[in-house]
Design a protein around this motif. Sequence first.
Motif, PDB file in Angstrom:
ATOM      1  N   ALA A 250     -13.722 -85.778  72.546  1.00 44.82           N
ATOM      2  CA  ALA A 250     -14.034 -87.207  72.602  1.00 44.82           C
ATOM      3  C   ALA A 250     -12.748 -88.020  72.755  1.00 44.82           C
ATOM      4  O   ALA A 250     -11.666 -87.593  72.334  1.00 44.82           O
ATOM      5  N   VAL A 251     -12.882 -89.201  73.350  1.00 47.22           N
ATOM      6  CA  VAL A 251     -11.771 -90.134  73.470  1.00 47.22           C
ATOM      7  C   VAL A 251     -12.160 -91.437  72.772  1.00 47.22           C
ATOM      8  O   VAL A 251     -13.308 -91.884  72.870  1.00 47.22           O
ATOM      9  N   LEU A 252     -11.232 -92.017  72.048  1.00 50.36           N
ATOM     10  CA  LEU A 252     -11.450 -93.303  71.375  1.00 50.36           C
ATOM     11  C   LEU A 252     -10.556 -94.347  72.024  1.00 50.36           C
ATOM     12  O   LEU A 252      -9.329 -94.239  71.997  1.00 50.36           O
ATOM     13  N   ALA A 269      -3.544 -88.146  73.090  1.00 49.50           N
ATOM     14  CA  ALA A 269      -4.389 -87.985  74.266  1.00 49.50           C
ATOM     15  C   ALA A 269      -5.802 -88.475  74.027  1.00 49.50           C
ATOM     16  O   ALA A 269      -6.490 -88.902  74.957  1.00 49.50           O
ATOM     17  N   ASN A 270      -6.241 -88.436  72.772  1.00 44.32           N
ATOM     18  CA  ASN A 270      -7.624 -88.806  72.446  1.00 44.32           C
ATOM     19  C   ASN A 270      -7.753 -90.215  71.881  1.00 44.32           C
ATOM     20  O   ASN A 270      -8.861 -90.646  71.555  1.00 44.32           O
ATOM     21  N   ILE A 271      -6.642 -90.949  71.724  1.00 43.85           N
ATOM     22  CA  ILE A 271      -6.675 -92.329  71.226  1.00 43.85           C
ATOM     23  C   ILE A 271      -5.893 -93.186  72.208  1.00 43.85           C
ATOM     24  O   ILE A 271      -4.691 -92.983  72.393  1.00 43.85           O
ATOM     25  N   ARG A 272      -6.565 -94.130  72.820  1.00 40.22           N
ATOM     26  CA  ARG A 272      -5.936 -94.892  73.895  1.00 40.22           C
ATOM     27  C   ARG A 272      -6.235 -96.384  73.768  1.00 40.22           C
ATOM     28  O   ARG A 272      -7.353 -96.758  73.387  1.00 40.22           O
ATOM     29  N   PRO A 273      -5.282 -97.201  74.130  1.00 39.39           N
ATOM     30  CA  PRO A 273      -5.592 -98.625  74.252  1.00 39.39           C
ATOM     31  C   PRO A 273      -6.564 -98.824  75.417  1.00 39.39           C
ATOM     32  O   PRO A 273      -6.444 -98.149  76.447  1.00 39.39           O
ATOM     33  N   TRP A 274      -7.532 -99.706  75.235  1.00 34.23           N
ATOM     34  CA  TRP A 274      -8.394-100.065  76.360  1.00 34.23           C
ATOM     35  C   TRP A 274      -7.510-100.721  77.430  1.00 34.23           C
ATOM     36  O   TRP A 274      -6.615-101.490  77.096  1.00 34.23           O
TER      37      TRP A 274
END
Length: 411
Positions: A250-252, A269-274
């Motif tokens: 999953a990505v958040l 890799a799984n936590i990104r700024p929109w």
Amino acid sequence: MGLLNLTVYPLLSLVPRDEQRWAFGHQGGEFAGNSKYLYLWLSIHRPDIQASWITPDKALQRFLTDAGYRSHRKWSVGGILHALRSSAHLFDHSASDVNLLVSGGARLINLWHGVGLKATQLGDKGGVISRHQKYRRNWFMRALFLDYLKRPSIVVTTSPFMQAHFSSQFDLPRERCPRLGYPRLDPASDTTLKAVAAALDSKWSEKPFEDSFAERYIYLPTYRDTERPFMEEALPDLDRLSTTLAARNAVLYVKLHPRTTGTIPDMHANIRPWPAGLDYYAWLDEFDILITDYSSVLYDYLFVRSRGAILYTFDLARYLREDRQLLYPYAENVAGVRTSSFGDLCEILKQGVALHPSCDKQLERVREKFWSSSAAPASPEIVRYVEALVDREMKRRDRPRSGNVTMPERA
């Protein structure tokens, strides 16, 4: 501007208006909100109405024009003339979103920017609108602060509960708060609008969802009025959160309010700024999980999805004490999986609790309470209503001034 409001504003109010010309805008000159999606809907489905996006942002105006849409700079000759001749000004905050100075003869359609529990406008006693009400009886001060004192012709609402809420917050009769729905949710029910909005936004900013993750989450915390930083308290262990997400492939995405202090480190890799500058409403129905707190986006998400909402209220007591008053009990007016602990949040994500099919009666109660009168899509219903409102105003101007204007039937 106060002198212009005293002299020029009344004179420009006498200029004849064109019922087939409408002007749109958004706070800060941004291309966003309910006004954006109604503007795009008109451009697609009702080209007979000359809809123009009015903005002080030169780059945005040029972008929209190059993409084939009608747009004007706010203080350009074309922008002034279009707003001056428009029979309707449509916006999400106040008449200055389009052009307050030339708005006197137009129907002012406030599409607003969210249902919810918070005090706002006159109901927010510490807010700028409420603080300026003391000037209402002084003609000079009223002109000087017209932007804070000018009330819209209508405020679009979504249900009897929200109609009563906004009637109180704007100090408007209920019939001037018609229950019609929100255009920013139309992409979930209008595939053409969704495709157009997504394609246009992707030209303006980076495209989302480029990677092959199995699940897509987004964290949308609300703004704290004290402007205090809170992200370290909200997400204190990004390594743990990333590991939890990776186990589910999953990505958040994290999208902070523009005025929120702090940023999200772009190192997982799984936590990104929109993507910066990208509106998420064209993709709202594609997120498997929404994590939020006291934001009205919860209700938007529940309108388009039946599961996946997580209420992460790690600072509820402090928020109520320092940031913003909630007019209605929080627990009675939300639906979803609730937690105030970061550890529990990670466990909820790990187990996929929020993804399980729900037959929660609270969800249906919340939907009924906040959305029961909303059309899907809402844009055609709003256009019908505004056309009727404009038509009645045109007829009123063509006859001697006597009696009251009859509002369109649906309210």
